[in-house]
Each structure stands twice: as structure tokens, then as C-alpha cells.
Design a protein around this motif. Structure first.
Motif, PDB file in Angstrom:
ATOM      1  N   GLU A   1       0.819  -1.213   0.000  1.00 42.84           N
ATOM      2  CA  GLU A   1       0.000   0.000   0.000  1.00 42.84           C
ATOM      3  C   GLU A   1       0.853   1.263   0.000  1.00 42.84           C
ATOM      4  O   GLU A   1       0.468   2.286  -0.569  1.00 42.84           O
ATOM      5  CB  GLU A   1      -0.926   0.004   1.217  1.00 42.84           C
ATOM      6  N   GLU A   2       2.014   1.205   0.633  1.00 42.83           N
ATOM      7  CA  GLU A   2       2.894   2.367   0.648  1.00 42.83           C
ATOM      8  C   GLU A   2       3.366   2.701  -0.760  1.00 42.83           C
ATOM      9  O   GLU A   2       3.610   3.868  -1.086  1.00 42.83           O
ATOM     10  CB  GLU A   2       4.093   2.094   1.561  1.00 42.83           C
TER      11      GLU A   2
ATOM     12  N   GLY B   1      -0.680   2.633  -3.127  1.00 41.02           N
ATOM     13  CA  GLY B   1      -1.888   3.253  -2.616  1.00 41.02           C
ATOM     14  C   GLY B   1      -2.698   2.280  -1.786  1.00 41.02           C
ATOM     15  O   GLY B   1      -2.445   1.072  -1.770  1.00 41.02           O
ATOM     16  N   GLU B   2      -3.703   2.805  -1.085  1.00 41.89           N
ATOM     17  CA  GLU B   2      -4.449   2.006  -0.122  1.00 41.89           C
ATOM     18  C   GLU B   2      -5.277   0.929  -0.802  1.00 41.89           C
ATOM     19  O   GLU B   2      -5.883   1.141  -1.850  1.00 41.89           O
ATOM     20  CB  GLU B   2      -5.365   2.913   0.703  1.00 41.89           C
TER      21      GLU B   2
ATOM     22  N   GLU C   1      -2.511  14.207   2.276  1.00 44.48           N
ATOM     23  CA  GLU C   1      -3.314  13.799   1.115  1.00 44.48           C
ATOM     24  C   GLU C   1      -4.793  13.840   1.428  1.00 44.48           C
ATOM     25  O   GLU C   1      -5.609  14.245   0.608  1.00 44.48           O
ATOM     26  CB  GLU C   1      -2.896  12.389   0.694  1.00 44.48           C
ATOM     27  N   ARG C   2      -5.150  13.446   2.644  1.00 46.88           N
ATOM     28  CA  ARG C   2      -6.566  13.378   3.007  1.00 46.88           C
ATOM     29  C   ARG C   2      -7.132  14.734   3.403  1.00 46.88           C
ATOM     30  O   ARG C   2      -8.251  15.081   3.036  1.00 46.88           O
ATOM     31  CB  ARG C   2      -6.751  12.377   4.146  1.00 46.88           C
TER      32      ARG C   2
ATOM     33  N   ASP D   1      -0.048  10.706   4.631  1.00 49.78           N
ATOM     34  CA  ASP D   1      -1.447  10.354   4.387  1.00 49.78           C
ATOM     35  C   ASP D   1      -2.380  11.459   4.878  1.00 49.78           C
ATOM     36  O   ASP D   1      -3.427  11.714   4.279  1.00 49.78           O
ATOM     37  CB  ASP D   1      -1.792   9.035   5.079  1.00 49.78           C
TER      38      ASP D   1
ATOM     39  N   LEU E   1      -2.718   8.233  11.794  1.00 47.25           N
ATOM     40  CA  LEU E   1      -2.444   8.580  10.404  1.00 47.25           C
ATOM     41  C   LEU E   1      -1.083   9.244  10.292  1.00 47.25           C
ATOM     42  O   LEU E   1      -0.771  10.187  11.016  1.00 47.25           O
ATOM     43  CB  LEU E   1      -3.535   9.539   9.908  1.00 47.25           C
ATOM     44  N   ASN E   2      -0.242   8.743   9.353  1.00 45.32           N
ATOM     45  CA  ASN E   2       1.070   9.370   9.209  1.00 45.32           C
ATOM     46  C   ASN E   2       0.942  10.703   8.483  1.00 45.32           C
ATOM     47  O   ASN E   2      -0.102  11.004   7.882  1.00 45.32           O
ATOM     48  CB  ASN E   2       2.072   8.436   8.510  1.00 45.32           C
TER      49      ASN E   2
END
Length: 296
Positions: free
Chosen positions: A173-174, A177-178, A207-208, A204, A200-201
Motif C-alpha cells: 500500500e505504501e 496506494g491504499e 493527502e486526506r 497520508d 495517520l502518518n
């Protein structure tokens, strides 16, 4: 990273130079920049893979505070009861403390067994588990785990203790993507008014949420909140993140409020609507009158 560089170099038509075994990442990036056959999307994909592959395992692992460990002394019936409430397929097994991981068990080992065979212990079903240092690169860890056919690894910190676990899916995923499955919650809405997981890092989160948090001695949203507070957080605590706006580059303030705790860890954070920062008011100099008198 080196193997990926060699593979991409081959796609670009650049063979190894005479007398050299491998091509470096810097040389690969130069090849990508000079190649006229790649379109912007292809360039972006290659660049994202190279960047993600350089991340560290500790940045993508599940921290030990969120891991479900099974004690080696549990009976199979007791362990089966525990995992029925979980959504994972592999569980690290410990012998006393979380720093003493002796292996792992698979879900099917606990649930699919002859009737009445529940008096044995988890120790009897424990399989060997792989260990990775938290400082290992994601791409190197992915290659190693695939080559050795491991799906779960215990992440070890610099002191030899258990920092967390990482799965093959986490590493993939890294890079790409998820990957969602039936157990994943719906993604959080972006921007103001959203709620995010404290684990959440930073990448991420950016991005969110649509804006980045300042970097520092932390890797997660919860870590940022705790660093800003300078103490253990409480529900209702708020901190401010000052970031530049995308359009005009003017700074703006975003409020992050702690909604929920899991023990001492920040479990849930709300992102409040941002407000532009007021321009700083210039300091006004006030004249000071000094009178000097001589002693008689």
C-alpha cells in the motif's frame, strides 16, 4: 531501491555501464528526466514509487499499542474467543512481555481444528516470525518478505524491543496506494470538518486533509498534537497548525481538536475550519522620557 532502479533503467533502455553492476537512484532520476518517451503520468508514477520505496518500515508499521498479541500460555479455546472479535488473520505470540515475541499464529489454526481440541496452548501452534529493523527501507523490506514468503514481520526498534508489526499489504500500500477490503471503514472526508485517526502518518494526512502538518520529531497526527501540547493529551485539547495556503501562499491556521483517546494515545482528531491569520501589527515605539538629577 537498487533493484528497482536497475529494472526501470532496463525499461528506459539504459543498460549497465561497463564495469558497473548497478545504477544509482540519482542516475535513474537523471535518465527519467532526459527520456523523451515518458509522458507526465508515467514520470509521476515512477517518481512516486521511488519516493515511497525510500520510506522506512517504522513509518508504515502498526504500532505495538494497536497490535493484538496472544500469550503463548493461552488455551486454544481462549485464543479462539479473542480472535473472533478481531479482523486480522495473523497474530504475534508473546511469552510474557510484548518485547518477547516468540512467533505468530494464523486465524485458521485457531478456528479450524478437531472438536474438543481446545485444551492445548497457543505455543503449540506458533510459527516462526520474521523480524525487521524499523530503519529498513520499505522497498527492500517488501522484496525480502516476498522472497522469503513472509506475510507478517515484527518491527524491532534500536533497543531491541518490539516497535510494532508490518504486513506485506502495508508495504504494498505504501507503494501503490491504499487497498480496501470489507473490514475497512469508509474513507474520511477531506478538509475542514473532517475527523481522522490519530495514527495517520503525516503524508497520508496531507493527502486526506488537503494541507500538510509541519514536520518534527513525530510521524503521526497524534504525535504532532502531543508535541504541540508538550504533555499527554486530554479529550477536548486543541492545537493550531500554521501552513501556507495553496493559492496565494498566505499563511492560515487550522485547528486540530482531540475527540477520543485510546489509553494515552490520540485516537481521533477533528479538523476545524481554518481562518486566515491576521497581518502582524507593527510594534509602536513609545517615547520614554528620562530625567537625570544630580545628587547634592
Amino acid at each position: 531501491m537498487i533493484r528497482l532502479a536497475d529494472a526501470v533503467a532496463g525499461v528506459l533502455g539504459a543498460g549497465r555501464t561497463a564495469g558497473r553492476e548497478r545504477i544509482s537512484e540519482a542516475e535513474l532520476r537523471d535518465l527519467i528526466a532526459a527520456n523523451t518517451l515518458l509522458d507526465p503520468v508515467e514520470r509521476r508514477i515512477i517518481d512516486e514509487v521511488l519516493t515511497a520505496g525510500a520510506s522506512l518500515v517504522r513509518e508504515v508499521m502498526m504500532p505495538r499499542t494497536d497490535v493484538t498479541f496472544l500469550d503463548a500460555g493461552l488455551t486454544l479455546d481462549e485464543a479462539a474467543q479473542m480472535v473472533r472479535a478481531e479482523t486480522h488473520t495473523r497474530y504475534p505470540v508473546i511469552d510474557g512481555t510484548h518485547d518477547d515475541v516468540v512467533g505468530f499464529v494464523h486465524l485458521r489454526d485457531l478456528l479450524i481444528r478437531p472438536p474438543g481440541d481446545g485444551r492445548g496452548t497457543v505455543r503449540e501452534l506458533t510459527r516462526e516470525v520474521k523480524r525487521l529493523p524499523g530503519s529498513k527501507r520499505v522497498l527492500a523490506a517488501l522484496s525480502e518478505m516476498r522472497r522469503e514468503r513472509h506475510h507478517l514481520a515484527v518491527v524491532v526498534d534500536e533497543y531491541g524491543g518490539t516497535a510494532g508489526i508490518v504486513t506485506l499489504e502495508d508495504l504494498i500500500e505504501e507503494l501503490v496506494g491504499e487497498i480496501h477490503d470489507e473490514y475497512d471503514a469508509a474513507p474520511d472526508p477531506a478538509a475542514a470538518g473532517a475527523e481522522v485517526d490519530g495514527r495517520l502518518n503525516l503524508a497520508d494526512f496531507a493527502e486526506r486533509a488537503g494541507f500538510p502538518l509541519p514536520t518534527g520529531p513525530y510521524e503521526t497526527v497524534g504525535g504532532f498534537v502531543m508535541a504541540r501540547l508538550g504533555r499527554l493529551p486530554l479529550v477536548g485539547d486543541e492545537v493550531t497548525a500554521v501552513v501556507p495556503e495553496d493559492d496565494d501562499g498566505e499563511p492560515a491556521a487550522w485547528r486540530l481538536r482531540v475527540l477520543e483517546l485510546d489509553g494515552r494515545r490520540v485516537a481521533r482528531v477533528a479538523i476545524a475550519a481554518h481562518a486566515p491569520l491576521a497581518a502582524p501589527v507593527p510594534a509602536t515605539r513609545v517615547p520614554i522620557e528620562v530625567t537625570i538629577t544630580e545628587n547634592a
